[in-house]
Design an enzyme around this catalytic site. Structure first.
Site, PDB file in Angstrom:
ATOM      1  N   SER B 168       0.769  -1.071   0.008  1.00 57.13           N
ATOM      2  CA  SER B 168       0.112   0.069   0.061  1.00 57.13           C
ATOM      3  C   SER B 168       0.972   1.013   0.004  1.00 57.13           C
ATOM      4  O   SER B 168       1.779   1.407  -0.893  1.00 57.13           O
ATOM      5  CB  SER B 168      -0.910  -0.115   1.207  1.00 57.13           C
ATOM      6  N   ARG B 237     -11.796   6.256  10.023  1.00 52.11           N
ATOM      7  CA  ARG B 237     -11.211   4.649   9.839  1.00 52.11           C
ATOM      8  C   ARG B 237     -12.299   3.641   9.568  1.00 52.11           C
ATOM      9  O   ARG B 237     -11.837   2.991   8.813  1.00 52.11           O
ATOM     10  CB  ARG B 237     -10.730   4.402  11.414  1.00 52.11           C
ATOM     11  N   ASP B 333      -8.466  -7.019  -4.601  1.00 55.47           N
ATOM     12  CA  ASP B 333      -8.020  -5.454  -3.892  1.00 55.47           C
ATOM     13  C   ASP B 333      -8.931  -4.536  -5.021  1.00 55.47           C
ATOM     14  O   ASP B 333      -8.307  -4.400  -6.125  1.00 55.47           O
ATOM     15  CB  ASP B 333      -6.752  -5.264  -3.935  1.00 55.47           C
ATOM     16  N   HIS B 366      -7.725  -5.751  -0.409  1.00 52.84           N
ATOM     17  CA  HIS B 366      -6.513  -4.818   0.007  1.00 52.84           C
ATOM     18  C   HIS B 366      -5.763  -5.483   1.264  1.00 52.84           C
ATOM     19  O   HIS B 366      -4.497  -5.293   1.395  1.00 52.84           O
ATOM     20  CB  HIS B 366      -6.706  -3.365   0.161  1.00 52.84           C
ATOM     21  N   ASP B 367      -6.388  -5.747   2.288  1.00 55.81           N
ATOM     22  CA  ASP B 367      -5.845  -6.331   3.389  1.00 55.81           C
ATOM     23  C   ASP B 367      -5.021  -7.913   3.260  1.00 55.81           C
ATOM     24  O   ASP B 367      -4.411  -7.887   4.377  1.00 55.81           O
ATOM     25  CB  ASP B 367      -7.043  -6.687   4.425  1.00 55.81           C
TER      26      ASP B 367
END
Lengths: 197, 412
Positions: B168, B237, B333, B366-367
């Site tokens: 990222s 967040r 992602d 994405h994680d």
């Protein structure tokens, strides 16, 4: 076990050159070339498990579809571009061949010869698509979607103004030079080619 | 992976753990030698928090720099104390026998410039006022972060990295490293990243910043003596967290399940499990992160664009790289999709750089780069291993080991 065409390809590659292997599989050929010829290799491969195997061998490999072309590579950016047993599995073999000649100073192409007498006999006598050692899958899930003969390949090179520098043929795993009826007796062919000026 | 499974009471004693590690601090660019930032402003002195794992080899050829993403910190592996409930953020990647094998590599992890976990950032004391910088902190960029990391490396005696790696925003830093200091980077591992943040990425960052800045407790960033904009930061967040997961991951993790009851309450309390999860993510984030840092770091990401606003092609921007590259993306992602990785790969191809790339099949979105169990581990391990082997072959540093120092190409 090493593939029969690998050593012949290796003999056609100059030491220390930059080599692009299209459809490089598990990276065995590039590994062999970097060990024996001290080349700098780059592979292109569509299967992610094969990509993992390449990395395990320390072979640089890009995960992608080579039918999309080699558009990003600059002209003559490789000393040699290899298509080993790959041309017949492509959607646009003629286009990829153009790209090989554009990107590489030379190309090395290997392919199973559909003109071999066993293939011809299979079709002639049994009336069905041949299943041979080089082409083991049945037609409906074979990756080999563009089958062709040695003469077909030479015709295409002539039409595209591609010069054939060298050719070696394989029969029962043994290489031989161009001989009478070679399109009938060769199971596989290895060509070194380059674009004519 | 070795060491797993058995009854290990203390996880830091596991054979594959980086163990108990200490966060250290390095201060440089003291006045008058301030750091000239990309924005034209100056900043100093600068402190960078960092951790190291493993040993630097005698020939100094095994250093690896880990760059963290938006909310990460220097604590990438192991445990800071025996009372830590969790290890560092990339613990499954770093340790003895792990991909960043600390038996082989000297791994350095630092908190970015602008961060809030020990490095100089908006919550640090401004030496000219004696109070936290707040919004007086200069806008820093990914390029500035990399320059600060370079100072740290020089302090540690590392002149050339075997590898710089990050996911990222960490990948942005790794790529910037390869562009700005090609002579210092043998190889770069770019994971789930891009060469310029997409409009979608900027959009989500903008929502996060608006959430913070519209919280009345934000007070133009001067909240350090009082309650801060916790609601705004938590909301930022929550939104960001959704972008890190795929639809499929959210579905399989929570579905439509309710948290407490098995019937609807016909009210606006937190009912669905996914709501409760996001609430928790938001709240716990406010306990470890500074709202101003969130503003500055997301801004740095928005500004990240190696093509400099399209004034040059990415191929031109990468024309001076000399590293070998590994570019990894994840199929699900949607924040940093495979296309954004492919853009980097294409530009590297145009420059005849040695590059490996792979799109890893996963449903984690994405994680995925922060989760164990994907092809990522094996690929990174193999890539690093072949780079070390080739570097030692090229530089012939095996023979230098005993001398403790290596002359020749390494100091180039």
């Amino acid at each position: 076990m090493q593939r029969t065409d690998y050593q012949i390809i290796a003999d056609m590659i100059s030491p220390g050159s930059r080599v692009l292997d299209l459809g490089c599989g598990d990276g065995s050929l590039l590994e062999l070339l970097s060990r024996e010829k001290n080349i700098t290799g780059q592979g292109l491969e569509i299967d992610s498990a094969n990509v993992g195997s390449c990395l395990q061998k320390g072979v640089s490999v890009i995960h992608g579809d080579l039918d999309q072309g080699l558009v990003d590579y600059a002209d003559k950016s490789f000393d040699c571009v290899i298509l080993s047993r790959t041309l017949q599995a492509l959607l646009r073999p003629d286009y990829v061949l153009d790209e090989v000649i554009r990107v590489g100073k030379r190309g090395v192409v290997t392919f199973p010869n559909f003109g071999h007498f066993r293939s011809r006999a299979h079709l002639l006598i049994k009336g069905r698509m041949p299943i041979t050692e080089q082409l083991p899958e049945p037609w409906y899930f074979s990756p080999n979607i563009h089958l062709f003969t040695i003469k077909d390949f030479e015709d295409l090179c002539r039409r595209k103004n591609i010069a054939i520098e060298n050719s070696v043929y394989l029969r029962g795993g043994r290489p031989f030079k161009k001989a009478l009826l070679y399109n009938l007796i060769a199971e596989e062919a290895v060509y070194a080619i380059r674009g004519k000026k | 992976m070795k060491g797993k499974g058995k009854d290990i009471e203390s996880p830091w004693e596991a054979p594959d753990s980086a163990g108990i590690v200490e966060t250290k601090y390095c201060t440089f660019c003291r006045p008058p030698g301030l750091m000239q930032l990309e924005s034209g402003q100056e900043l100093g002195p600068l402190t960078i928090a960092y951790e190291t794992y493993g040993e630097l080899s005698g020939s100094r050829d095994n250093a690896v720099l880990i760059c963290h993403a938006l909310s990460g910190d220097a604590h990438a592996a192991g445990y800071n104390s025996t009372s830590d409930a969790k290890p560092g953020w990339w613990d499954f990647m770093i340790g003895p026998g792990k991909p960043f094998d600390t038996d082989k590599y000297f791994v350095i992890s630092s908190n970015i410039l602008g961060g809030c976990r020990g490095s100089t950032g908006p919550s640090s004391i401004n030496p000219s006022t004696g109070r936290p910088y707040g919004q007086d902190f200069p806008v820093v960029t990914v390029k500035d972060m990399v320059r600060a990391q370079r100072e740290l490396l020089l302090h540690l005696g590392v002149k050339k990295l075997l590898n710089v790696a990050g996911g990222s925003m960490g990948g942005m830093q790794a790529l910037q490293w390869a562009v700005d200091f090609p002579e210092m980077v043998s190889s770069a591992t770019l994971i789930a990243t891009c060469a310029r943040l997409s409009a979608q990425g900027i959009a989500f960052n903008a929502v996060g910043r608006r959430a913070i800045m519209s919280d009345p407790y934000w007070q133009e960033g001067r909240y350090y003596d009082e309650a801060g904009p916790d609601n705004g930061l938590a909301l930022a967040r929550m939104v960001a967290h959704i972008t890190y997961l795929s639809e499929e991951a959210l579905h399989s993790k929570f579905g439509r399940r309710l948290q407490e009851n098995d019937r609807f309450g016909y009210s606006f309390s937190t009912e669905f499990q996914v709501e409760s999860y996001l609430d928790h993510q938001g709240l716990s984030f406010t306990k470890r992160f500074d709202a101003n840092s969130y503003l500055f770091i997301t801004k740095a990401m928005d500004y990240f664009d190696l093509t400099e606003g399209g004034s040059k092609s990415l191929a031109e921007a990468l024309s001076n790289v000399s590293s070998r590259f590994m570019v990894i993306s994840f199929s699900s992602d949607w924040l940093y999709p495979t296309d954004s990785s492919q853009e980097i790969v294409r530009a590297l191809k145009a420059n005849s750089a040695e590059v490996s790339s792979c799109e890893i099949e996963t449903r984690h979105g994405h994680d995925a780069f922060l989760l164990p169990g994907s092809q990522q581990e094996e690929m990174v391990a193999n890539f690093l291993n072949s780079n070390l082997k080739d570097r030692r072959k090229q530089e012939g540093s095996d023979g230098c080991k005993d001398r403790g120092q290596c002359r020749g190409p390494i100091t180039r």
